[in-house]
Design an enzyme around this catalytic site. Structure first.
Site, PDB file in Angstrom:
ATOM      1  CD  GLN A   1      28.786   1.441 -35.107  1.00 19.95           C
ATOM      2  OE1 GLN A   1      29.489   1.576 -36.110  1.00 19.95           O
ATOM      3  NE2 GLN A   1      27.938   2.358 -34.712  1.00 19.95           N
TER       4      GLN A   1
ATOM      5  CE1 TYR B   1      16.015   6.037 -37.952  1.00 19.75           C
ATOM      6  CE2 TYR B   1      16.643   7.352 -36.052  1.00 19.75           C
ATOM      7  CZ  TYR B   1      15.972   7.228 -37.250  1.00 19.75           C
ATOM      8  OH  TYR B   1      15.261   8.295 -37.752  1.00 19.75           O
TER       9      TYR B   1
ATOM     10  CD  GLU C   1      16.780  -1.501 -36.786  1.00 18.96           C
ATOM     11  OE1 GLU C   1      16.620  -1.641 -38.016  1.00 18.96           O
ATOM     12  OE2 GLU C   1      17.524  -0.648 -36.278  1.00 18.96           O
TER      13      GLU C   1
ATOM     14  CG  ASP D   1      24.077   4.979 -34.720  1.00 17.53           C
ATOM     15  OD1 ASP D   1      24.385   5.680 -35.705  1.00 17.53           O
ATOM     16  OD2 ASP D   1      24.762   4.025 -34.321  1.00 17.53           O
TER      17      ASP D   1
ATOM     18  CB  CYS E   1      28.023   6.949 -40.196  1.00 18.72           C
ATOM     19  SG  CYS E   1      26.511   6.570 -41.111  1.00 18.72           S
TER      20      CYS E   1
END
Length: 367
Positions: free
Chosen positions: A195, A224, A245, A293, A320
């Site tokens: 992040q 993710y 992932e 995410d 996001c």
């Protein structure tokens, strides 16, 4: 817009896109919304008259490079290092890459800095593995900026908009940096996602853990998962965490991060999240809580349908991009979930982007 006006605009954006599902909580803004980006990248090229090397960012939706030495949202140390690299190119007689001719050396510079640790990574992205005076160049760069803890050369010879290529060579230091987040130490490599606003990330993850309502017994899936940040924070409160992932380097970082923090109830696998959850569902496996995410494009239909078959009690969806989140929530609602809470978080002050957390619960449970 002033910063308070930005927060109002983002609040209304989330309400417009997601308000049909549940009341939207007051957006969580940033106390000091400047110089928060811990990852800065700059493209290198020549000016229109080809007289000097410039560095900066591409104008939105174009390939026009806008020269830039500093930015109010970028880390000051990273900006200064990029300017120094540009100066050293001239001093060493090195070239910038020319997209039209395919010639030249330096394409991009990527800088990552750990806000807590102070460690700095510099990635020099070149069009060719041949880097004249490479060792002296790196030595001069580190003399100018002793805060640099590692330098890498990434080779990207392709005609592509992607910044990083496949080949990578460590020129100085360990090849990664570390940073502390939510009381845990994370290893960050060049290609791993981390992040970009660590201050607001702690706010974001704190709210996500509140929504997950973990008691220490749950089986948790972190979809993710990147380098494992959410999953490892959750592992302190859960019975078992399984992270998935598709970025192999990020999974390697996640495994190392679990060891680094002595967390033994978390495992990480390299796989497509949709395919992995589909396999779990077909095998009759279950999960109590799923954190998801996804990237800006949102989740695949395959993942969402497999998630519904897994039937976790709670889904904490961090996004996001509220537009793709709205699309995905519609699918989950059709599969028996109810959106219980929505919490926007301003992760990207002075941009049009906004992060949002949605808590979904199975409708049949109603809690």
């Amino acid at each position: 817009m002033t910063y308070p006006q930005q927060l109002i605009w983002k609040q209304r954006q989330v309400e417009r896109l997601l308000g049909q599902y549940a009341p939207v909580q007051q957006i969580l803004g940033m106390e000091h919304p400047y110089h928060y980006r811990n990852k800065v990248q700059a493209a290198f090229a020549y000016d229109r008259k080809r007289r000097r090397i410039i560095s900066g960012v591409y104008q939105s939706s174009t390939h026009l490079l806008v020269p830039l030495d500093s930015c109010p949202i970028e880390d000051r140390t990273a900006d200064a290092i990029i300017v120094t690299v540009r100066e050293l190119l001239k001093a060493f007689g090195l070239t910038a890459y020319d997209e039209l001719s395919g010639r030249g050396l330096l394409r991009h510079v990527l800088v990552k800095r750990g806000f807590s640790s102070g460690q700095v990574m510099v990635v020099l992205v070149t069009a060719t593995p041949v880097f004249p005076s490479r060792n002296r160049f790196v030595e001069a760069l580190c003399q100018r900026h002793p805060e640099i803890t590692t330098v890498l050369q990434n080779v990207n010879p392709q005609f592509t908009s992607l910044v990083l290529g496949e080949r990578e060579k460590v020129l100085y230091g360990p090849g990664f940096i570390e940073d502390t987040l939510c009381g845990l130490t994370f290893q960050i490599s060049a290609k791993s996602f981390y992040q970009i606003n660590p201050v607001q990330t702690e706010v974001l993850y704190g709210k996500a853990m509140e929504y997950a309502a973990l008691t220490g017994r749950e089986r948790v899936i972190d979809a993710y998962c990147g380098i494992g940040t959410i999953g490892l924070v959750a592992a302190k409160r859960a019975g078992q965490v399984l992270g998935v992932e598709n970025n192999r380097e990020a999974v390697g970082d996640a495994i190392q991060n679990a060891r680094r923090n002595n967390i033994q109830n978390a495992r990480f696998l390299c796989a497509d999240a949709g395919e992995f959850c589909q396999e779990l569902a077909q095998a009759g496996e279950q999960a109590d809580v799923v954190f998801m995410d996804p990237p800006r494009a949102g989740s695949s239909r395959q993942f969402l349908e497999s998630l519904a078959r897994l039937a976790p009690r709670r889904v904490v969806y961090i996004s996001c991009n509220p537009e793709t989140q709205a699309r995905d929530l519609a699918v989950l609602v059709k599969h028996g979930y109810r959106v219980k809470k929505l919490q926007p978080v301003d992760m990207f002050p002075h941009t049009s982007h906004v992060e949002n957390i949605a808590l979904l619960v199975r409708s049949i449970e109603g809690t």
